[in-house]
Each structure stands twice: as C-alpha cells, then as structure tokens.
Design a protein around this motif. Structure first.
Motif, PDB file in Angstrom:
ATOM      1  N   UNK A   1       0.822  -1.218   0.000  1.00  0.00           N
ATOM      2  CA  UNK A   1       0.000   0.000   0.000  1.00  0.00           C
ATOM      3  C   UNK A   1       0.853   1.265   0.000  1.00  0.00           C
ATOM      4  N   UNK A   2       1.883   1.279   0.805  1.00  0.00           N
ATOM      5  CA  UNK A   2       2.757   2.446   0.867  1.00  0.00           C
ATOM      6  C   UNK A   2       3.441   2.674  -0.474  1.00  0.00           C
ATOM      7  N   UNK A   3       3.948   1.613  -1.065  1.00  0.00           N
ATOM      8  CA  UNK A   3       4.615   1.724  -2.360  1.00  0.00           C
ATOM      9  C   UNK A   3       3.652   2.192  -3.443  1.00  0.00           C
ATOM     10  N   UNK A   4       2.462   1.617  -3.479  1.00  0.00           N
ATOM     11  CA  UNK A   4       1.491   2.015  -4.507  1.00  0.00           C
ATOM     12  C   UNK A   4       1.057   3.470  -4.335  1.00  0.00           C
ATOM     13  N   UNK A   5       0.873   3.906  -3.097  1.00  0.00           N
ATOM     14  CA  UNK A   5       0.511   5.295  -2.854  1.00  0.00           C
ATOM     15  C   UNK A   5       1.598   6.250  -3.316  1.00  0.00           C
ATOM     16  N   UNK A   6       2.851   5.918  -2.996  1.00  0.00           N
ATOM     17  CA  UNK A   6       3.970   6.757  -3.427  1.00  0.00           C
ATOM     18  C   UNK A   6       4.098   6.788  -4.943  1.00  0.00           C
ATOM     19  N   UNK A   7       3.995   5.630  -5.571  1.00  0.00           N
ATOM     20  CA  UNK A   7       4.113   5.565  -7.031  1.00  0.00           C
ATOM     21  C   UNK A   7       3.007   6.372  -7.694  1.00  0.00           C
ATOM     22  N   UNK A   8       1.785   6.203  -7.240  1.00  0.00           N
ATOM     23  CA  UNK A   8       0.659   6.943  -7.823  1.00  0.00           C
ATOM     24  C   UNK A   8       0.850   8.443  -7.659  1.00  0.00           C
ATOM     25  N   UNK A   9       1.279   8.872  -6.487  1.00  0.00           N
ATOM     26  CA  UNK A   9       1.484  10.294  -6.239  1.00  0.00           C
ATOM     27  C   UNK A   9       2.618  10.851  -7.097  1.00  0.00           C
ATOM     28  N   UNK A  10       3.750  10.161  -7.132  1.00  0.00           N
ATOM     29  CA  UNK A  10       4.922  10.655  -7.866  1.00  0.00           C
ATOM     30  C   UNK A  10       4.672  10.670  -9.364  1.00  0.00           C
ATOM     31  N   UNK A  11       4.099   9.602  -9.910  1.00  0.00           N
ATOM     32  CA  UNK A  11       3.841   9.545 -11.348  1.00  0.00           C
ATOM     33  C   UNK A  11       2.851  10.630 -11.760  1.00  0.00           C
ATOM     34  N   UNK A  12       1.816  10.839 -10.974  1.00  0.00           N
ATOM     35  CA  UNK A  12       0.840  11.885 -11.288  1.00  0.00           C
ATOM     36  C   UNK A  12       1.487  13.264 -11.234  1.00  0.00           C
ATOM     37  N   UNK A  13       2.302  13.515 -10.220  1.00  0.00           N
ATOM     38  CA  UNK A  13       2.978  14.816 -10.106  1.00  0.00           C
ATOM     39  C   UNK A  13       3.929  15.034 -11.275  1.00  0.00           C
ATOM     40  N   UNK A  14       4.686  14.008 -11.651  1.00  0.00           N
ATOM     41  CA  UNK A  14       5.607  14.150 -12.780  1.00  0.00           C
ATOM     42  C   UNK A  14       4.866  14.410 -14.085  1.00  0.00           C
ATOM     43  N   UNK A  15       3.769  13.718 -14.293  1.00  0.00           N
ATOM     44  CA  UNK A  15       2.985  13.949 -15.510  1.00  0.00           C
ATOM     45  C   UNK A  15       2.407  15.356 -15.536  1.00  0.00           C
ATOM     46  N   UNK A  16       1.973  15.836 -14.396  1.00  0.00           N
ATOM     47  CA  UNK A  16       1.400  17.171 -14.331  1.00  0.00           C
ATOM     48  C   UNK A  16       2.454  18.229 -14.665  1.00  0.00           C
ATOM     49  N   UNK A  17       3.636  18.121 -14.078  1.00  0.00           N
ATOM     50  CA  UNK A  17       4.665  19.129 -14.302  1.00  0.00           C
ATOM     51  C   UNK A  17       5.332  18.991 -15.663  1.00  0.00           C
ATOM     52  N   UNK A  18       5.388  17.808 -16.224  1.00  0.00           N
ATOM     53  CA  UNK A  18       6.012  17.585 -17.523  1.00  0.00           C
ATOM     54  C   UNK A  18       5.125  18.042 -18.657  1.00  0.00           C
ATOM     55  N   UNK A  19       3.851  18.003 -18.473  1.00  0.00           N
ATOM     56  CA  UNK A  19       2.891  18.249 -19.538  1.00  0.00           C
ATOM     57  C   UNK A  19       3.031  19.634 -20.143  1.00  0.00           C
ATOM     58  N   UNK A  20       3.252  20.658 -19.346  1.00  0.00           N
ATOM     59  CA  UNK A  20       3.347  22.019 -19.875  1.00  0.00           C
ATOM     60  C   UNK A  20       2.044  22.421 -20.535  1.00  0.00           C
TER      61      UNK A  20
END
Length: 131
Positions: free
Chosen positions: A39-58
C-alpha cells in the motif's frame, strides 16, 4: 501555479489516501508487513507519477492522433517482441537449460513488455513517424 485539472487532483488525493492507509495498516494492525509495504509503495508511485505527468505536460495536449498512433505501434512491436521472448523462454525450459517458476516467467514478461513498449514509443517519437 496554474489550475490543476480535476483528474490530477483526484489521482494525487488517491495516492495520498493509499499511502496513509498503508501507514495506518503498518502501525495499528498485526499482520504480514508485505500488505502494508504494498500500500505504501502504490501510494507513493501513484502520487509521484501523477505529479511528474502534471509538471512535464506544460501546455501540450495530453494525447493527439500522432501520439496515439505512435503508442499503438510501440505496443504492437512490444507485443511481437514479447511473443519471441515467450518462445525463447519456452525453448530454454524445454531443453532444461533453465528451470523457471511461474512467478519468474510472469515477472520477466511484465518488465520486458513495459520496458520494450516505452522504448519503442520513445524511438518512434524521436523518429517522427512510423512509416
């Protein structure tokens, strides 16, 4: 910071909720720690991937016809290459070169398909088209 789309907010919130659920599970319940770690790993992965996609998108669109086409070709090439890998793994097991477990074969195939699909998508994007 610009306004976030609702889908990013929902995914970030879901990541935090899953992460907190894992932390609470690890703290208060006595059971195998692998579930809490998951659960901890999945929560971190979901949060980090979403944040990276948001900031990369421009200011670029998420998906247009060209990116969909390149992704489809990348997945198709990955699928064909995975069929070849399955044949190689079968022959290696048949001739007793390696003794595979189902878990190891599934792990190999999962990582191979994910990595090869992204490599092919990246290659076609750099190339410009798939003709």
């Amino acid at each position: 910071m610009r306004n976030m789309e609702k889908r990013y907010v929902y995914k970030l919130a879901l990541g935090v909720i899953v992460l907190l659920a894992g932390i609470v599970s690890a703290t208060f319940y006595e059971h195998d720690s692998s579930f809490s770690s998951f659960l901890i790993t999945m929560g971190l992965v979901l949060f980090i991937v979403t944040a990276l996609r948001f900031f990369r998108q421009g200011d670029l669109p998420d998906r247009d016809e060209r990116t969909k086409k390149l992704a489809a070709y990348g997945i198709t090439y990955s699928w064909l290459l995975t069929l070849i890998l399955i044949s190689v793994l079968y022959l290696a097991n048949f001739f007793k070169m390696v003794d595979f477990t189902a878990e190891s074969v599934l792990g190999i195939l999962l990582f191979f398909m994910t990595i090869s699909a992204n490599i092919f998508r990246w290659y076609f994007t750099r190339k410009g088209d798939v003709e």
